[in-house]
Design an enzyme around this catalytic site. Sequence first.
Site, PDB file in Angstrom:
ATOM      1  N   LYS A  26       0.792  -1.151  -0.031  1.00  0.00           N
ATOM      2  CA  LYS A  26      -0.005   0.085   0.081  1.00  0.00           C
ATOM      3  C   LYS A  26       0.737   1.315   0.049  1.00  0.00           C
ATOM      4  CE  LYS A  26      -1.805   2.851   2.765  1.00  0.00           C
ATOM      5  NZ  LYS A  26      -1.578   4.065   2.072  1.00  0.00           N
ATOM      6  N   GLU A  47       9.968   1.171  10.399  1.00  0.00           N
ATOM      7  CA  GLU A  47      11.083   1.973   9.875  1.00  0.00           C
ATOM      8  C   GLU A  47      10.509   3.479  10.013  1.00  0.00           C
ATOM      9  OE1 GLU A  47      13.429   0.582   6.662  1.00  0.00           O
ATOM     10  OE2 GLU A  47      12.151  -1.033   6.563  1.00  0.00           O
ATOM     11  N   CYS A  62      14.548  10.195   5.491  1.00  0.00           N
ATOM     12  CA  CYS A  62      14.377   9.836   6.749  1.00  0.00           C
ATOM     13  C   CYS A  62      15.704   9.937   7.354  1.00  0.00           C
ATOM     14  CB  CYS A  62      13.969   8.488   7.057  1.00  0.00           C
ATOM     15  SG  CYS A  62      14.863   7.140   6.257  1.00  0.00           S
TER      16      CYS A  62
END
Length: 491
Positions: A177, A250, A284
């Site tokens: 998704k 994560e 990130c």
Amino acid sequence: MPGHQPPRGREAGGAREFGGAPGGRGGRFAVLDPATGEPFDEAPDQRPDELDAVVDRARAAWRGWRSDAAARSTALLAAADAVEAAGADLAPLLTREQGKPLTESYAEVARAAARLRYFAGLDPVRVPIADGRPVRSEVRWRPLGPVAAIVPWNFPIQLASAKFAPALAAGNTVVLKPSPFTPLAARLLVSVVAAALPEDVLTVVTGREPLGARLAAHPGIRHVTFTGSIPTGRAVAAGAAASLARVTLELGGNDAAVLLDDVDVERIADRLFWAAFRNCGQVCMAVKRVYAPARLYADVVEALAQRAKSVVVGAGLDPDSRMGPLNNAPQLARVEGCTARALADGARAAAGGHRLDRPGYFFAPTVLADVPSGSPVVVEEQFGPVLPVLPYGNLDEAVAAANATGFGLGGSVWGTDLDRAEAVAGRLECGTAWINHHAELSLAQPFAGTKESGVGVAGGPWGLYGNLQPFVLHRPMEPESGSGSEVEAWR
Ligand code: NAD
């Protein structure tokens, strides 16, 4: 988009779209071009109640997929070739919906193909248990079942492949998704990869919440592997708790770069700058705070500000652009808000500090000096092209400040004496630390955030084992003998 446009409705080669097409079940939602803020395409807005059929099919496909490791490897290698061959379709579509410069989109595609090849070549290792007992025991590895892979909008292709390559190589099936901000490249990627796999082994679903929440909590899912923000990670873990599915999370980061007093500022400035501003800061593991010794503070601010002022910012499809827009309006508002707050609290914009006066979600590359240490741009994750630079008096203070948040993804130390830099890097509370670099990752290394930045391990063989469960087989040495330690076994 010749050649690889996913057809509406059921697709050839194993990729399936549930609902969405005109006349089918469900509606569609608009996908915006962040360089204009205007819609340019749409994607299926699948309803959560469609997930039962998707997960049932993934479970049915698992029976065949789990049983033949050699066939899996062959199929994943073919998928890698297909992804590479589709680069000219995938990369521009990615740039259009995500915003990043085209060269970075091609790099994502190349990384996805490399990752499929890497995991196609990995086999779990059977481990004999040698404890002196007269019995042959061995740890073997079994896949988990259907895996839900939920990914964000900053690296839609790279992160999707980081989820499905190890999961598929381990013998699981996958339901992916993507973020509703970037559904199209992921759909195209899945149609390309799935064409090389048996039907229903890899499926994509697109839609708005609560689609992700319902997928994470679906009782047929045995592993939820999620990349995204810390608050959503908490929600995903809570949802998966209902079925006690395994979770790999994560999550966000707020990586610090600590500059030592022997650093050669001009020599490292380009690398440090791009470690913070690549992908418009939406990484990130971007450098999100810089700690510079007071003696070098003005030089560091100036070196970074000069580079920020000279970056060519523009639409990702424009070959001159080195930096694109932010991906979406809420993210632009977040970046604008935390910058305005820092400026109101006394920070100085050495470069940028404002959005650009043009359509789309563009924000000027920004370097902030004299930022109060408790400012949200320092203690939270800004996730955009805004870099606070903070001075420090002694190194212990700098390390303490670097470690003083709940984040623990990455960190870096910059200096000339590598032994000293290594000693400082070893004190950082994070999953990966670099010296004179930041966010350079090998496919073969473990990737795991500490503290609130993650749960579980991805990457390298660890990523494969994260998609497997141990199965232990004991057999006696002779047909009639036991292990000789039954009593202990039951203690
Ligand atoms: P997000 O958490 O808002 O969304 C991530 C994904 O989760 C999207 O697909 C979203 O639609 C879905 N989602 C939203 N609500 C959900 C729910 N309740 N249950 C299940 N799924 C839900 O994150 P984002 O804004 O898309 O991405 C930015 C964040 O991702 C940043 O915090 C960034 O640091 C983090 N990130 C982490 C890594 C890493 O490897 N650690 C990599 C990239 C991005």
